[in-house]
Enzyme design. Sequence first.
Site, PDB file in Angstrom:
ATOM      1  CD1 TRP A  17      38.634  37.286  43.556  1.00 36.51           C
ATOM      2  CD2 TRP A  17      38.696  36.263  41.602  1.00 36.51           C
ATOM      3  NE1 TRP A  17      38.752  38.084  42.603  1.00 36.51           N
ATOM      4  CE2 TRP A  17      38.759  37.449  41.477  1.00 36.51           C
ATOM      5  CE3 TRP A  17      39.199  35.160  40.505  1.00 36.51           C
ATOM      6  CZ2 TRP A  17      39.159  37.961  40.202  1.00 36.51           C
ATOM      7  CZ3 TRP A  17      39.108  35.885  39.184  1.00 36.51           C
ATOM      8  CH2 TRP A  17      39.119  37.036  39.074  1.00 36.51           C
ATOM      9  CG  ASP A  62      43.478  33.089  45.493  1.00 37.56           C
ATOM     10  OD1 ASP A  62      44.503  33.966  45.381  1.00 37.56           O
ATOM     11  OD2 ASP A  62      42.437  33.101  44.697  1.00 37.56           O
ATOM     12  CE  LYS A 106      43.508  41.468  41.626  1.00 38.69           C
ATOM     13  NZ  LYS A 106      43.137  40.152  41.907  1.00 38.69           N
TER      14      LYS A 106
END
Length: 354
Positions: free
Chosen positions: A100, A167, A191
């Site tokens: 990511w 993030d 999530k």
Amino acid sequence: MKKHNFSAGPSILPQEVLLKASEAIVDYNNSGLSLIEISHRSKDFVEIMENARALALELLGLEGKGYTALFLQGGASTQFIMTALNLLNKKAGYINTGAWSGKAIKEAKKVGEIIEVGSSADANFNYIPKGFEIPSDLDYLHYTTNNTIFGTQFKDIPQTNVPLVCDMSSDIFSRVLDYSKFSLIYAGAQKNMGPAGTTLVVVKDDILGKVSRDIPSILDYQLHIKAGSMYNTPPVFPVYTSMLTLEWLKGLGGIAGIEAENEKKSTVMYSEIDLNPLFKGFAAKEDRSPMNATFNLTDESLKDTFETMLKEAGISGVNGHRSVGGYRASMYNALPLDSVKALVEVMSELEAKA
Ligand SMILES: *Cc1c(COP(=O)(O)O)cnc(C)c1O
């Protein structure tokens, strides 16, 4: 039968949230209308949006501290480019801790100069880089607090005067931190907060408006702030469901309350990984994520037996990401301790059998 859901994302939500959300799809608050067939400008939905935004700031301890919460679309992936377009003038630093953050770096490079301040690429991202130097002339430092795929997590916030952009997709609302150290936080809902389709962005107002480029309207934080997070039609159902999850979390004592639960779960999980000779953890011990535990079998010939046993025990979603292999048990906020105990039981049964 309800399964033990260890899915990495989209992932488990509290049962009471699912029930309330499903009722609202048919009839919102006995209004005779579905939540998803009313105007986003209606009093009912504006209240939901305002409540969700306020709850996000309250839970993070950022109320009245110059931050705005937005519920945007396009996933965390859109934030990779949006953060750079809004904040990058000359040069930004990124810590590369896996897939990511790699994608975030790739997008930001389209906007300006990026330097990799630290990286764990040399060991397939099984650890968190430490001891790196953060230049003081950066527009911001970006990192991924929790690496969903590799199962690593930054325990501490890097010491720097440079604005921090994070993030937090896979560990938002899971642990107590001084969130006022961050200038911008983003997290895809799917999530730890709600269904896919919305991304929470919490931004400190004073870091905006410092770039001269002409930012496309839909990617401009200031326009979204001015419009009260309703610049265009917001994703009404993901925002409502996220609001319900945030209310659920507040009822459990907020982030401190859930952190205590998350610690119990990860202790049970990692103890089994360490004590059971049939399993080996993937991530460096000191960097282990309480959200995503990654591990492998030490004897691959047990794979089919183990996976059959998992299935029989109603355990779902523990397959590892293709870039790591093995297994990944995601233990997000809504996962009960009993689910972790059920998984650990299968692991120790396997040891007894082998
Ligand atoms: C899942 C995930 C993403 C991607 O989110 P999308 O909403 O699918 O764009 C980004 N970062 C992290 C840390 C993730 O876990």
